[in-house]
Design an enzyme around this catalytic site. Structure first.
Site, mmCIF file in Angstrom:
data_model
loop_
_atom_site.group_PDB
_atom_site.id
_atom_site.type_symbol
_atom_site.label_atom_id
_atom_site.label_comp_id
_atom_site.label_asym_id
_atom_site.label_seq_id
_atom_site.Cartn_x
_atom_site.Cartn_y
_atom_site.Cartn_z
ATOM 1 N N HIS A 125 0.892 -1.235 -0.193
ATOM 2 C CA HIS A 125 0.106 0.160 -0.055
ATOM 3 C C HIS A 125 0.976 1.326 -0.003
ATOM 4 C CE1 HIS A 125 -4.127 -1.251 0.200
ATOM 5 N NE2 HIS A 125 -3.685 -2.274 1.127
ATOM 6 N N ASP A 155 -0.273 6.763 -3.399
ATOM 7 C CA ASP A 155 -1.644 6.506 -4.390
ATOM 8 C C ASP A 155 -1.750 7.732 -5.310
ATOM 9 O OD1 ASP A 155 -1.970 4.257 -3.125
ATOM 10 O OD2 ASP A 155 -3.594 4.710 -2.163
#
Length: 376
Positions: A125, A155
């Site tokens: 992540h 992200d």
């Protein structure tokens, strides 16, 4: 409408950075068709990342579903996916299969670790990617642990925005060469790119958290709590701005005159902390906001849309009752816009297929067979 009007992009639905990429492209006028899963349920209307594009629901486990996507690819400028390396190849939708149908296609791949390398197939992540890129280590309080900066760096900044940039670059090149290519957008690479300035500092960038000018070490580039438990931030880097900070905060100009004496920064921070705690946030706004101190109140996501500057610029807009960021950046002639909120999976299946040249009876057959889902 929008500088990317006329470009068509296929989005294989994913989470986080992929939808953000689609939002960036569709906000700028590209026709982005989102391929959702059949039976994916209803999408929330407040899913801001999914705004501005139509949805077709397809069962990619059926060969007929894969064929539907390949036919959509034939008239597209780009396709992007956010699966682990090798997944789309196993589905029959890898770069070779797609570009065999359309040699001008730009094929975007969004992953955390990239398409190859020792970690390429591992889960991860944002926090992991920015940790490996050298970004996370630099963020946090002195003598404290690293603090995740939401998931903005990996992200969104180093991921979705990097992919959108790569796709636009690829589509521009394809418009000249007539040939497509694969864009390998890895969040670890993007996060590293965002750290370029700090790598250029070399040993001038100190390894200890909270000891550099831009990481909370400097008293003139920091956040301070106010008497009402809220916060303000100052970024008075340039000498003339720093002098204004000294003047408006009321500190001793003789004591605070040595701005870059970083051995004194901790003492200066402590003294300024006490001064800022003597007034409310609104009171400090009256004193400093709009001046060259480089000052702003620290607003929450609920407060930011109501600030007069954001209201004047229409930085935030309301779509179907949901307050959200307006498209950015702005263009003087080809204005970007939000045409609609998020669509439910399959809400536009019939229209998308019709636009791609599927006959009415063919569309009905695909829906009846469960290859394509159509929202009621």
């Amino acid at each position: 409408m929008g500088p990317l009007q006329g470009f068509r992009v296929i989005e294989l639905a994913g989470i986080g950075p992929g939808p953000f990429c689609g939002m960036m492209l569709s906000d700028m006028g590209a026709e982005v068709i989102r391929v959702d899963r059949v039976g994916g349920g209803n999408r929330r209307s407040n899913d801001v990342l999914a705004r501005n594009r139509r949805s077709i629901a397809i069962d990619l486990k059926q060969p007929e579903g894969v064929e539907v996507v390949l036919r959509l690819v034939e008239s597209a400028d780009a396709l992007y996916e956010g699966f682990r390396p090798g997944v789309t190849e196993r589905l029959g939708l890898g770069p070779d299969e797609c570009m065999a149908r359309n040699e001008r296609l730009v094929y975007g791949r969004m992953t955390g670790w990239g398409q190859e390398g020792p970690l390429a197939h591992a889960a991860g992540h944002d926090i992991n990617y920015i940790g490996l890129a050298g970004a996370l280590h630099a963020i946090g309080e002195p003598d404290g642990k690293p603090v995740p900066p939401l998931n903005l760096i990996g992200d969104f900044g180093g991921g979705g925005m990097l992919l959108a940039y790569g796709l636009v670059c690829g589509m521009l090149e394809a418009s000249r060469s007539g040939k497509g290519q694969v864009v390998d957008a890895a969040m670890v690479d993007g996060a590293a790119s965002l750290m370029a300035m700090f790598f250029s500092m070399g040993r001038g960038f100190r390894d200890e958290r909270g000891s550099n000018m831009l990481d909370g070490g400097a008293h003139f580039y920091n956040t301070y709590e106010t008497s009402d438990g809220k916060y303000v931030c100052v970024g008075s880097i340039e000498p003339q701005f720093y002098q204004l900070l000294v003047e408006k905060s009321g500190v001793d100009p003789n004591r605070f005159g040595t701005q870059m004496a970083n051995d004194q920064w901790p003492d200066f921070r402590e003294e300024l902390s006490g001064i800022f705690r003597s007034r409310t946030r609104d009171e400090w706004c009256e004193i400093m906001e709009g001046s060259d101190v480089c000052f702003a109140p620290v607003l929450s996501v609920f407060e930011a849309p109501d600030h007069p500057h954001n209201q004047h610029r229409k930085t935030f807009v309301e779509v179907d009752g949901i307050t959200q960021p307006a498209p950015s950046p702005r263009f003087s002639r080809t204005e970007a816009a939000i045409s609609h909120a998020a669509r439910s999976p399959g809400e536009d299946s019939r229209a998308v297929l019709a636009g791609a040249g599927f006959a009415d009876d063919e569309v009905s057959s695909l829906i009846e067979a469960g290859v394509v889902g159509a929202a009621a």
